[in-house]
Design a protein around this motif. Structure first.
Motif, PDB file in Angstrom:
ATOM      1  N   LEU A   1       0.814  -1.216   0.000  1.00 36.62           N
ATOM      2  CA  LEU A   1       0.000   0.000   0.000  1.00 36.62           C
ATOM      3  C   LEU A   1       0.851   1.272   0.000  1.00 36.62           C
ATOM      4  O   LEU A   1       0.593   2.193  -0.778  1.00 36.62           O
ATOM      5  CB  LEU A   1      -0.948  -0.019   1.201  1.00 36.62           C
ATOM      6  N   ALA A   2       1.863   1.343   0.862  1.00 36.36           N
ATOM      7  CA  ALA A   2       2.705   2.544   0.914  1.00 36.36           C
ATOM      8  C   ALA A   2       3.410   2.766  -0.418  1.00 36.36           C
ATOM      9  O   ALA A   2       3.564   3.916  -0.870  1.00 36.36           O
ATOM     10  CB  ALA A   2       3.723   2.436   2.047  1.00 36.36           C
ATOM     11  N   MET A   3       3.831   1.698  -1.053  1.00 34.93           N
ATOM     12  CA  MET A   3       4.501   1.807  -2.342  1.00 34.93           C
ATOM     13  C   MET A   3       3.532   2.301  -3.411  1.00 34.93           C
ATOM     14  O   MET A   3       3.888   3.155  -4.227  1.00 34.93           O
ATOM     15  CB  MET A   3       5.131   0.479  -2.754  1.00 34.93           C
ATOM     16  N   VAL A   4       2.322   1.773  -3.436  1.00 33.35           N
ATOM     17  CA  VAL A   4       1.322   2.213  -4.413  1.00 33.35           C
ATOM     18  C   VAL A   4       1.072   3.705  -4.247  1.00 33.35           C
ATOM     19  O   VAL A   4       1.086   4.459  -5.226  1.00 33.35           O
ATOM     20  CB  VAL A   4       0.009   1.404  -4.274  1.00 33.35           C
ATOM     21  N   ARG A   5       0.862   4.143  -3.011  1.00 30.31           N
ATOM     22  CA  ARG A   5       0.625   5.573  -2.764  1.00 30.31           C
ATOM     23  C   ARG A   5       1.811   6.422  -3.207  1.00 30.31           C
ATOM     24  O   ARG A   5       1.638   7.455  -3.835  1.00 30.31           O
ATOM     25  CB  ARG A   5       0.342   5.800  -1.282  1.00 30.31           C
ATOM     26  N   CYS A   6       2.996   5.993  -2.871  1.00 28.78           N
ATOM     27  CA  CYS A   6       4.198   6.738  -3.246  1.00 28.78           C
ATOM     28  C   CYS A   6       4.345   6.820  -4.765  1.00 28.78           C
ATOM     29  O   CYS A   6       4.597   7.900  -5.316  1.00 28.78           O
ATOM     30  CB  CYS A   6       5.434   6.077  -2.633  1.00 28.78           C
ATOM     31  N   LEU A   7       4.205   5.697  -5.443  1.00 30.25           N
ATOM     32  CA  LEU A   7       4.368   5.674  -6.893  1.00 30.25           C
ATOM     33  C   LEU A   7       3.391   6.614  -7.588  1.00 30.25           C
ATOM     34  O   LEU A   7       3.764   7.340  -8.513  1.00 30.25           O
ATOM     35  CB  LEU A   7       4.201   4.249  -7.431  1.00 30.25           C
ATOM     36  N   VAL A   8       2.147   6.629  -7.126  1.00 34.34           N
ATOM     37  CA  VAL A   8       1.131   7.449  -7.790  1.00 34.34           C
ATOM     38  C   VAL A   8       1.188   8.906  -7.337  1.00 34.34           C
ATOM     39  O   VAL A   8       1.268   9.823  -8.164  1.00 34.34           O
ATOM     40  CB  VAL A   8      -0.284   6.863  -7.578  1.00 34.34           C
ATOM     41  N   THR A   9       1.162   9.144  -6.026  1.00 29.83           N
ATOM     42  CA  THR A   9       1.033  10.523  -5.547  1.00 29.83           C
ATOM     43  C   THR A   9       2.336  11.301  -5.574  1.00 29.83           C
ATOM     44  O   THR A   9       2.326  12.492  -5.849  1.00 29.83           O
ATOM     45  CB  THR A   9       0.449  10.566  -4.121  1.00 29.83           C
ATOM     46  N   GLU A  10       3.447  10.649  -5.301  1.00 34.67           N
ATOM     47  CA  GLU A  10       4.731  11.357  -5.251  1.00 34.67           C
ATOM     48  C   GLU A  10       5.519  11.270  -6.557  1.00 34.67           C
ATOM     49  O   GLU A  10       6.173  12.229  -6.945  1.00 34.67           O
ATOM     50  CB  GLU A  10       5.616  10.797  -4.139  1.00 34.67           C
ATOM     51  N   LEU A  11       5.479  10.112  -7.177  1.00 32.11           N
ATOM     52  CA  LEU A  11       6.377   9.878  -8.306  1.00 32.11           C
ATOM     53  C   LEU A  11       5.681   9.936  -9.663  1.00 32.11           C
ATOM     54  O   LEU A  11       6.334   9.837 -10.693  1.00 32.11           O
ATOM     55  CB  LEU A  11       7.096   8.537  -8.116  1.00 32.11           C
ATOM     56  N   GLY A  12       4.369  10.064  -9.663  1.00 35.02           N
ATOM     57  CA  GLY A  12       3.643  10.290 -10.910  1.00 35.02           C
ATOM     58  C   GLY A  12       3.307   9.062 -11.734  1.00 35.02           C
ATOM     59  O   GLY A  12       3.073   9.171 -12.936  1.00 35.02           O
ATOM     60  N   ALA A  13       3.259   7.896 -11.106  1.00 33.69           N
ATOM     61  CA  ALA A  13       2.873   6.688 -11.846  1.00 33.69           C
ATOM     62  C   ALA A  13       1.423   6.808 -12.299  1.00 33.69           C
ATOM     63  O   ALA A  13       0.566   7.301 -11.567  1.00 33.69           O
ATOM     64  CB  ALA A  13       3.056   5.441 -10.981  1.00 33.69           C
ATOM     65  N   SER A  14       1.169   6.346 -13.492  1.00 37.67           N
ATOM     66  CA  SER A  14      -0.182   6.399 -14.046  1.00 37.67           C
ATOM     67  C   SER A  14      -0.912   5.075 -13.806  1.00 37.67           C
ATOM     68  O   SER A  14      -0.362   4.001 -14.025  1.00 37.67           O
ATOM     69  CB  SER A  14      -0.118   6.656 -15.550  1.00 37.67           C
TER      70      SER A  14
END
Length: 135
Positions: free
Chosen positions: A90-103
């Protein structure tokens, strides 16, 4: 140094050492191996970090080393977000999308979360991050 593993222009020893550093979540060792001006032009380092839920490693790979957060592995089309969703990180999913811009626009992260029965990830993608359940 451009780290372009997919094209095979690094020696196998360096690739193995990089993989070991990422698996151990040893950011200092990774920085030592690739040097201060590294540019990661390959999907596997970020995918590996996401599979282990190494959030700080993922941040460094994208922000400091230029890894493309949406780059898929050429062999199987897997991205870091898909792996994090599948593994329930979960923390990784949030980081990838909200911080790093993963689509997540293609719906594949939600698909992998559903296959893995990762309800917290599904909730996060849909309720917090706006993933389209009809994708």
């Amino acid at each position: 140094m451009v780290v372009d593993i997919d094209k095979g222009d690094l020696k196998c020893v360096l690739v193995n050492d990089m993989e070991a550093a990422i698996r151990k979540n040893d950011l200092l060792e990774l920085r030592r191996l690739v040097g201060p001006d590294a540019y990661i032009n390959s999907a596997w380092p970020l995918v590996l970090a996401a599979s282990k839920s190494h959030v700080e490693m993922a941040r460094a790979l994208v922000k400091d080393m230029g890894a493309d957060v949406n780059l898929a592995q050429p062999k199987d089309g897997i991205t870091a977000l898909m792996v994090a969703a599948r593994n329930g990180h979960l923390a990784m999913v949030r980081c990838l999308v909200t911080e790093l811009g993963a689509s997540h626009a293609d719906g594949m992260a939600l698909h992998y979360a559903t296959l893995g029965r990762r309800l917290p990830i599904i909730r996060c993608l849909v309720r917090e991050l706006g993933a389209d359940v009809n994708q």
